[in-house]
Scaffold this motif. Structure first.
Motif, short mmCIF file in Angstrom:
data_model
loop_
_atom_site.label_atom_id
_atom_site.label_comp_id
_atom_site.label_asym_id
_atom_site.label_seq_id
_atom_site.Cartn_x
_atom_site.Cartn_y
_atom_site.Cartn_z
N THR A 348 0.81 -1.22 0.00
CA THR A 348 0.00 0.00 0.00
C THR A 348 0.84 1.27 0.00
O THR A 348 0.64 2.17 -0.83
CB THR A 348 -0.96 0.01 1.20
N ASN A 349 1.79 1.37 0.92
CA ASN A 349 2.56 2.61 1.03
C ASN A 349 3.42 2.86 -0.21
O ASN A 349 3.45 3.97 -0.74
CB ASN A 349 3.44 2.58 2.28
N ASP A 350 4.12 1.81 -0.67
CA ASP A 350 4.98 1.97 -1.84
C ASP A 350 4.16 2.34 -3.08
O ASP A 350 4.56 3.19 -3.88
CB ASP A 350 5.76 0.68 -2.12
N LEU A 351 3.01 1.69 -3.23
CA LEU A 351 2.16 2.01 -4.38
C LEU A 351 1.66 3.45 -4.29
O LEU A 351 1.66 4.17 -5.29
CB LEU A 351 0.98 1.03 -4.43
N ALA A 352 1.27 3.87 -3.09
CA ALA A 352 0.78 5.24 -2.92
C ALA A 352 1.86 6.25 -3.22
O ALA A 352 1.60 7.29 -3.87
CB ALA A 352 0.26 5.42 -1.49
N GLU A 353 3.11 5.97 -2.78
CA GLU A 353 4.22 6.87 -3.06
C GLU A 353 4.44 7.00 -4.57
O GLU A 353 4.64 8.10 -5.10
CB GLU A 353 5.50 6.34 -2.40
N SER A 354 4.41 5.86 -5.26
CA SER A 354 4.63 5.85 -6.70
C SER A 354 3.51 6.57 -7.43
O SER A 354 3.74 7.41 -8.31
CB SER A 354 4.75 4.41 -7.20
N GLY A 375 -13.25 1.79 -4.67
CA GLY A 375 -13.28 0.96 -3.47
C GLY A 375 -11.88 0.62 -2.97
O GLY A 375 -11.61 0.65 -1.76
N CYS A 376 -10.99 0.32 -3.90
CA CYS A 376 -9.59 0.06 -3.54
C CYS A 376 -8.98 1.29 -2.87
O CYS A 376 -8.25 1.18 -1.87
CB CYS A 376 -8.78 -0.32 -4.77
N ASN A 377 -9.27 2.46 -3.43
CA ASN A 377 -8.73 3.70 -2.86
C ASN A 377 -9.23 3.93 -1.44
O ASN A 377 -8.47 4.34 -0.55
CB ASN A 377 -9.10 4.90 -3.74
N ASN A 378 -10.51 3.67 -1.22
CA ASN A 378 -11.08 3.84 0.12
C ASN A 378 -10.39 2.90 1.12
O ASN A 378 -10.10 3.29 2.26
CB ASN A 378 -12.58 3.57 0.11
N GLU A 379 -10.15 1.67 0.69
CA GLU A 379 -9.51 0.70 1.58
C GLU A 379 -8.06 1.10 1.87
O GLU A 379 -7.59 0.99 3.01
CB GLU A 379 -9.58 -0.70 0.96
N MET A 380 -7.34 1.53 0.83
CA MET A 380 -5.96 1.97 1.04
C MET A 380 -5.91 3.22 1.90
O MET A 380 -5.00 3.39 2.72
CB MET A 380 -5.26 2.18 -0.30
N CYS A 381 -6.89 4.07 1.73
CA CYS A 381 -6.99 5.30 2.53
C CYS A 381 -7.09 4.96 4.02
O CYS A 381 -6.45 5.59 4.87
CB CYS A 381 -8.20 6.10 2.08
N SER A 382 -7.89 3.94 4.35
CA SER A 382 -8.09 3.57 5.76
C SER A 382 -6.84 2.95 6.38
O SER A 382 -6.63 3.03 7.59
CB SER A 382 -9.26 2.60 5.88
N ARG A 383 -5.99 2.35 5.53
CA ARG A 383 -4.77 1.70 6.05
C ARG A 383 -3.56 2.62 6.02
O ARG A 383 -2.58 2.37 6.73
CB ARG A 383 -4.45 0.45 5.21
N CYS A 384 -3.59 3.62 5.18
CA CYS A 384 -2.41 4.45 4.94
C CYS A 384 -2.83 5.92 5.07
O CYS A 384 -3.02 6.62 4.08
CB CYS A 384 -1.84 4.16 3.55
N ARG A 385 -2.98 6.36 6.32
CA ARG A 385 -3.57 7.67 6.57
C ARG A 385 -2.72 8.82 6.03
O ARG A 385 -3.26 9.89 5.71
CB ARG A 385 -3.79 7.86 8.07
N HIS A 387 -1.49 9.10 3.25
CA HIS A 387 -1.86 9.34 1.86
C HIS A 387 -3.38 9.45 1.69
O HIS A 387 -3.88 9.35 0.57
CB HIS A 387 -1.33 8.21 0.97
N ALA A 388 -4.08 9.65 2.81
CA ALA A 388 -5.54 9.68 2.77
C ALA A 388 -6.07 10.79 1.86
O ALA A 388 -6.98 10.57 1.05
CB ALA A 388 -6.11 9.84 4.17
N ASP A 389 -5.49 11.97 1.97
CA ASP A 389 -5.95 13.09 1.14
C ASP A 389 -5.76 12.80 -0.34
O ASP A 389 -6.60 13.17 -1.18
CB ASP A 389 -5.19 14.37 1.52
N PHE A 390 -4.67 12.13 -0.67
CA PHE A 390 -4.39 11.80 -2.07
C PHE A 390 -5.44 10.85 -2.62
O PHE A 390 -6.02 11.08 -3.69
CB PHE A 390 -2.99 11.20 -2.19
N PHE A 391 -5.72 9.77 -1.89
CA PHE A 391 -6.70 8.79 -2.37
C PHE A 391 -8.10 9.41 -2.44
O PHE A 391 -8.87 9.12 -3.37
CB PHE A 391 -6.71 7.56 -1.47
#
Length: 490
Positions: A348-354, A375-385, A387-391
């Motif tokens: 999650t974090n590496d993908l969000a950074e990229s 839906g994937c963005n919402n789930e990643m948002c909840s795990r990786c706060r 990058h929440a604003d980005f998702f």
């Protein structure tokens, strides 16, 4: 001999049972692989269920006759918990998941383990068959339980089996279906006794309910192009039966007034007239929403029953790959970015950074069937706060390119009533094709992740698989670019 799995196939379709018993050579390789994946997943969940019953003894053996003997010995000895208990007589065979002795009643409770997240009707039939079989062998059965995945469980450290699995007493519900199951067993046995005659059945809604039948390709081989099963929006079972009673299999022969929904009517007209239905003004209104730069985004995911990483629920999607095509302006050169995680770790974090480096703060993000990516963005948002604003920004700017087709603004008979990109692309952009790829659909891409991240596989094989995965995901986003170009020209 009728097995439990045989009987469940019969309850779905008697032809499914007969073909499974006598014509397994007709199962395509991809269907075999899908069946194996489901079997492996079920076995994995069973292993966790066994942890709920410490001290249990397995009766399993590859030789079913030995397994039956083992079961009888364990029952005779009053063994408290038996894994894979097996019984058989001249016409029935049944292997359960777990038997647990109730010391107060002297009866065994059955625990059936399922990888689903809820109790389904087919599970009740499954347990009814088991109870009938065990009691025929004079093994007293008490309560009946279904152990299934708890979809609210979130992994945090070591998995706790009692939290991962829900045990539900379904005794009363099973008792309600036992009488009917007893009658169906006789009917299923009659099908098996007729080895030389393949049953003839009507194709209605049974091919994918409750499970995907492995013989669909064989059974549908004589179904014509543009069949009544393809009509946009689908026909209910009653309407299908009426058409079949009239001898109608082709869409072009459906009587006027029979199809009433808008997309179905447009599809019907496209088939009957061989004309393409296009509403340029409506398409124009749709596309007028888009603001450059445009980002064409596609994710690939893996969703295991047992969470791999902390913060995940069962079946929650692990987003391990993306493809992104970028068009900064209508005349700008197309740019491509991509990411593929090749380690079994939370990406999650590496993908969000990229991804955050590739997608700017302005412009629309385009997906096909955007509920998936959103839906994937919402789930990643909840795990990786962090990058929440980005998702959240991506989701606020997301446009679903499937909409012009789903809303019926562009209807072609060769879409087969579908708005899937796999149906639309060959018609609008025939020079692009998934058929030339080694990976041609998302299920294979998903399963490939564990392989490409497996250090035990040769590096050359892993490298090739990674290239195949990148090529597949890249075509998903390139397809959207080209489809949008066609729509813009309209």
């Amino acid at each position: 001999m009728l097995t439990k799995s045989d009987f469940l196939k019969y309850t779905q379709c008697c032809k499914y049972l007969w073909l499974h018993k006598y014509r397994r050579d007709l199962v395509p390789e991809d269907a075999q692989a899908a069946m194996q994946r489901l079997f492996d997943e079920g076995c994995q969940v069973e292993e966790w269920a066994y942890k709920l019953f410490p001290g249990g003894v397995s009766a399993y053996d590859d030789n079913f006759e030995i397994a039956v003997k083992n079961t009888k010995k364990l029952v005779a000895a009053g063994t408290k918990v038996i894994f894979q208990p097996t019984i058989s007589n001249w016409n029935l065979f049944c292997r359960a998941d777990i038997l647990k002795l109730d010391s107060k009643t002297g009866k065994y409770d059955i625990f059936e383990v399922k990888s689903s997240t809820e109790v389904k009707d087919v599970h009740l039939i499954d347990l009814a068959f088991q109870k009938i079989c065990f009691e025929k062998e004079r093994i007293k059965i008490g309560k009946l339980y279904l152990a299934h995945i708890n979809n609210k469980y979130i992994k945090n450290g070591e998995i706790e089996p009692a939290d991962l699995l829900v045990r539900k007493n379904v005794t009363a519900a099973v008792e309600d279906v036992i009488r009917g199951v007893g009658l169906d067993i006789k009917a299923a046995q009659a099908v098996l006794e007729n080895k030389d005659e393949e049953p003839s059945v009507r194709i209605l809604k049974q091919c994918h309910n409750p499970y995907d039948c492995a013989f669909t390709e064989y059974c549908w081989k004589n179904i014509p192009e543009d069949s009544i099963y393809d009509i946009a929006g689908g026909l209910n079972q009653k309407k299908l039966e009426t058409l079949l009673d009239m001898g109608i299999l082709r869409i072009r022969d459906i009587p006027e007034g029979y199809v009433t929904n808008g997309n179905g009517l447009r599809h019907l007209r496209a088939v009957k007239t061989h004309k393409v239905f296009i509403d340029p003004k409506a398409i124009g209104r749709e596309l007028a929403q888009l603001k450059y730069p445009l980002y064409f985004l596609d994710y690939e995911t893996y969703n295991p029953a047992i969470p791999l990483f902390d913060g995940y629920k069962p079946y929650q999607r692990v987003v391990f790959q993306y493809s992104l095509h970028v068009k900064k302006s209508p005349q700008a050169e197309l740019k491509h970015c991509q990411y593929l995680n090749t380690k079994i770790e939370d990406p999650t974090n590496d993908l969000a950074e990229s991804l955050s480096e590739a997608i700017g703060g302005q412009g629309n993000v385009i997906a096909w069937n955007k509920s998936f990516e959103a839906g994937c963005n919402n789930e990643m948002c909840s795990r990786c706060r962090k990058h929440a604003d980005f998702f959240e920004s991506i989701n606020d700017r997301m446009y679903d390119l499937m909409q012009p087709f789903k809303k019926g603004y562009y209807v072609h008979k060769d879409f087969k009533g579908s708005a899937s990109i796999k149906k639309v692309l060959p018609v609008l952009v025939p020079e692009l094709s998934y058929k030339a790829l080694n990976i041609q659909e998302g299920g294979t891409a998903s399963e490939s992740w564990l392989k490409v991240a497996n250090p035990e596989l040769p590096q050359t094989e892993r490298n090739q698989l990674a290239q195949d995965m990148l090529a597949y995901c890249r075509l998903d986003t390139l397809a959207m670019v080209e489809i949008l170009e066609v729509l813009n020209k309209l």
